[in-house]
Design an enzyme around this catalytic site. Sequence first.
Site, mmCIF file in Angstrom:
data_model
loop_
_atom_site.group_PDB
_atom_site.id
_atom_site.type_symbol
_atom_site.label_atom_id
_atom_site.label_comp_id
_atom_site.label_asym_id
_atom_site.label_seq_id
_atom_site.Cartn_x
_atom_site.Cartn_y
_atom_site.Cartn_z
ATOM 1 N N GLY A 181 0.815 -1.208 0.000
ATOM 2 C CA GLY A 181 0.000 0.000 0.000
ATOM 3 C C GLY A 181 0.841 1.247 0.000
ATOM 4 O O GLY A 181 2.042 1.193 0.254
ATOM 5 N N PRO B 107 2.570 4.832 1.033
ATOM 6 C CA PRO B 107 3.222 5.194 2.281
ATOM 7 C C PRO B 107 2.229 5.826 3.255
ATOM 8 O O PRO B 107 1.353 6.577 2.842
ATOM 9 C CB PRO B 107 4.268 6.235 1.863
ATOM 10 C CG PRO B 107 4.385 6.132 0.404
ATOM 11 C CD PRO B 107 3.146 5.513 -0.123
ATOM 12 N N GLY B 108 2.394 5.504 4.499
ATOM 13 C CA GLY B 108 1.588 6.160 5.525
ATOM 14 C C GLY B 108 0.212 5.592 5.724
ATOM 15 O O GLY B 108 -0.597 6.146 6.464
ATOM 16 N N THR B 109 -0.084 4.470 5.083
ATOM 17 C CA THR B 109 -1.419 3.914 5.243
ATOM 18 C C THR B 109 -1.508 2.989 6.457
ATOM 19 O O THR B 109 -2.580 2.481 6.755
ATOM 20 C CB THR B 109 -1.836 3.118 3.992
ATOM 21 O OG1 THR B 109 -0.741 2.334 3.567
ATOM 22 C CG2 THR B 109 -2.256 4.057 2.890
ATOM 23 N N GLY B 110 -0.396 2.755 7.110
ATOM 24 C CA GLY B 110 -0.462 1.984 8.341
ATOM 25 C C GLY B 110 0.049 0.564 8.216
ATOM 26 O O GLY B 110 -0.339 -0.293 8.993
ATOM 27 N N HIS C 243 -2.665 36.783 -10.898
ATOM 28 C CA HIS C 243 -2.323 35.398 -11.208
ATOM 29 C C HIS C 243 -3.260 34.429 -10.474
ATOM 30 O O HIS C 243 -3.891 33.570 -11.086
ATOM 31 C CB HIS C 243 -0.859 35.152 -10.811
ATOM 32 C CG HIS C 243 -0.357 33.768 -11.070
ATOM 33 N ND1 HIS C 243 0.506 33.473 -12.083
ATOM 34 C CD2 HIS C 243 -0.600 32.601 -10.442
ATOM 35 C CE1 HIS C 243 0.779 32.189 -12.075
ATOM 36 N NE2 HIS C 243 0.119 31.626 -11.074
ATOM 37 N N GLU C 244 -3.371 34.617 -9.171
ATOM 38 C CA GLU C 244 -4.199 33.700 -8.384
ATOM 39 C C GLU C 244 -5.674 33.855 -8.741
ATOM 40 O O GLU C 244 -6.412 32.873 -8.818
ATOM 41 C CB GLU C 244 -3.992 33.922 -6.881
ATOM 42 C CG GLU C 244 -2.561 33.690 -6.396
ATOM 43 C CD GLU C 244 -2.025 32.302 -6.716
ATOM 44 O OE1 GLU C 244 -2.832 31.357 -6.876
ATOM 45 O OE2 GLU C 244 -0.795 32.175 -6.846
ATOM 46 N N ASP D 179 3.330 26.127 -12.519
ATOM 47 C CA ASP D 179 2.058 25.757 -13.150
ATOM 48 C C ASP D 179 2.308 25.131 -14.507
ATOM 49 O O ASP D 179 1.724 24.102 -14.851
ATOM 50 C CB ASP D 179 1.188 27.009 -13.372
ATOM 51 C CG ASP D 179 0.834 27.681 -12.063
ATOM 52 O OD1 ASP D 179 0.803 26.972 -11.048
ATOM 53 O OD2 ASP D 179 0.583 28.895 -12.073
HETATM 54 P P1 ADP Z 1 3.442 2.852 6.531
HETATM 55 O O1 ADP Z 1 4.265 1.821 7.189
HETATM 56 O O2 ADP Z 1 2.283 2.267 5.771
HETATM 57 O O3 ADP Z 1 4.198 3.806 5.699
HETATM 58 P P2 ADP Z 1 2.944 3.583 9.217
HETATM 59 O O4 ADP Z 1 2.352 2.334 9.706
HETATM 60 O O5 ADP Z 1 4.364 3.798 9.559
HETATM 61 O O6 ADP Z 1 2.755 3.716 7.663
HETATM 62 O O7 ADP Z 1 2.053 4.786 9.711
HETATM 63 C C1 ADP Z 1 2.608 5.933 10.286
HETATM 64 C C2 ADP Z 1 1.699 6.471 11.361
HETATM 65 O O8 ADP Z 1 0.484 6.937 10.804
HETATM 66 C C3 ADP Z 1 1.306 5.432 12.363
HETATM 67 O O9 ADP Z 1 2.234 5.377 13.406
HETATM 68 C C4 ADP Z 1 -0.049 5.905 12.831
HETATM 69 O O10 ADP Z 1 0.091 6.868 13.843
HETATM 70 C C5 ADP Z 1 -0.604 6.597 11.618
HETATM 71 N N1 ADP Z 1 -1.491 5.707 10.863
HETATM 72 C C6 ADP Z 1 -1.277 5.293 9.601
HETATM 73 N N2 ADP Z 1 -2.278 4.516 9.191
HETATM 74 C C7 ADP Z 1 -3.157 4.418 10.202
HETATM 75 C C8 ADP Z 1 -4.398 3.743 10.378
HETATM 76 N N3 ADP Z 1 -4.927 3.001 9.404
HETATM 77 N N4 ADP Z 1 -5.025 3.870 11.557
HETATM 78 C C9 ADP Z 1 -4.495 4.613 12.528
HETATM 79 N N5 ADP Z 1 -3.328 5.263 12.428
HETATM 80 C C10 ADP Z 1 -2.657 5.189 11.287
HETATM 81 ZN ZN ZN Z 2 -0.042 29.688 -10.430
#
Ligand code: ADP
Ligand code: ZN
Length: 628
Positions: A206, A208-211, A430-431, A508
């Site tokens: 998945g 990045p950052g999805t847990g 511009h904006e 842009d």
């Molecule tokens: P990944 O490994 O997928 O890049 P992480 O597991 O390291 O992401 O997630 C980083 C932080 O984001 C976690 O420590 C948590 O605090 C938060 N986080 C990410 N996904 C979730 C989730 N599904 N539910 C709750 N917290 C989450």
């Molecule tokens: Zn612009």
Amino acid sequence: MDRLRKRQIRFSVIYLIAGIFVLYLFQLLVAAPPVRRLAYSEFLAAVRAGELAEVNITSRELVGRLKDEPAKQRGARLIAATRLPGIDETPLVRELEAQNVKLTGTIEARSWWTDLLLWSFPLLLLFLLYGYGMWRVGQGPGGPLSLGKARAKIQDESSRNEVKFSDVAGVDEAKTELVEIVDFLKNPQKYQKLGGRIPKGVLLVGPPGTGKTLLAKAVAGEADVPFFSISGSEFVELFVGMGAARVRDLFEQAKQKAPCIVFIDEIDAIGKARSAGRGAVFGHDEREQTLNQLLVEMDGFDSTKGVVIMAATNTPEVLDPALLRAGRFDRQVVVDRPDLKGREEILQVHARKVKLAENVDLHTIAARTPGMVGADLANIINEAALLAARRGAEEVEQRDLEEAIDRVMLGLEKKSRCMSAEEKQRVAYHEAGHALVALSVEHADPVHRVSIIPRSIGALGHILQLPTQERYLLTKPELEDRIAVMLGGRGAEDIIYDGVVSTGASDDLQRASELARQMVTQFGMSEELGTLTYGVPAHQRFLAGPFAEAARNYSERTAQLIDEEVRRIIDSAYARVRKILRQRHEDLKRVTAELVRKETLERAELEALVGVPAPMAAAARKAPEERC
Ligand code: ADP
Ligand code: ZN
Ligand code: MG
């Protein structure tokens, strides 16, 4: 940290001692008793004055010893002068003979042992340093140079990891898949009785950052087993062959602690397809060896022991197929971006840690953050708490959360940039141009805010558009409208300043060109070029090796066609933008004037100025439904 410093100090001390030793040796070799150096003429004078008792003529100099007269005792008793090249010294020798001075000569040749020492000394020094390094390496794990032992972080038995499934939200499918693993780790006998084979490897896939990391921990936490975690990049360090050793060691430890979980984070660092980059400038031998070892280890242990290997990656497509075959990471669990409901749940999970005011509506926050992942949402809650604290408030309020969204999405507000009135005016045009085009085309996301306060590096202002619902697909007209909005800023400058444009639109333009090129080469949206893809998409580019040229799989002629098509898309979008802005010239001026005055216009203010756009009013009537 402390240990590292100590090591550094010890290291420099050793260098210092070595340096002093070198100096001492040179001193021994080179230095002689004190000699007073004279000019040749002075030396001659001394000879004529009869001051010398003895003269030694070497190939380069004359060295004379003064007679032992008490008066001369203070200074050096040796004097020396460089011989003049090509001068006949017979008269000098006669003179010395006449004075009955003892005459000797030396032919300078360095003795064999001096030569040997001079030659071997640097080698010896290198050898010693090398030996020292090797000795340090042998000192076992922990140090910066330590090798051979996997630095797998083992969850301390006493403080077992506390992460539970309830801490992970919005990824229900992934959780249901992992429940089985937890159950297996808890009572392996149940599964063994029936002869079923438990999956050895689970790959979490998945963005990045999805847990993913969090989920792996949660599995260990739920099953209450030790958690060995190591990151893929940690395998590949320093010396060839060490990665493989680490893998071996990791599995050894794991087998002793079974049942347990071995978690390999960012497995793509070692798991890339092995053919990749072969024959390139730098071979990937180290990585390949590590990967091979991993494959061997995964085959070699039997899962009835209760060791489950989990791994995480955000680029599964680059992984070596051998890793993914049955018996290794045969089970893949997708950890996707959360949907609206998922986001709300994640927000709730993280909101447990902060004090929320009564009026806070996490649903609205979730609705305003499409596309964000768990890590972003956690960040929003945290930022909001910080903002509330800065206000000196007792509780986190809705406005803190809203501001936190902006921060996470757009970066910090960079107030107080000093700009000339003229430039400010231009930025406002511009904006306003972006905003007006966004309000005029059919498929643009609603404009929530337009501002001449920069929020990202390099930008001078920003507009914030928020989608009304989650989008997984974009149609061709929608993409064309996006491009038009991107070009709106330049269009406004172009029209207002009569073609005298500025550098402000470069970002842009770059984004617009990139999108147009993707439409042509990746999405098959050009009639001219047909429904084909051209070139290798970025995530597969590594297959082509370091020579980017190989990523091109089309002819020169096609390249030209692509360029023309991209150009055509951009040009037609730009023509549309100019038409819109010319028609709404008055609106443009009004919005700009207001922007210069207030710096930021929210959606309501904007709509009060120029009216609610027709397509949007229509969209508002048929409220967006979320259905699956
Ligand atoms: P990944 O490994 O997928 O890049 P992480 O597991 O390291 O992401 O997630 C980083 C932080 O984001 C976690 O420590 C948590 O605090 C938060 N986080 C990410 N996904 C979730 C989730 N599904 N539910 C709750 N917290 C989450
Ligand atoms: Zn612009
Ligand atoms: Mg991670």
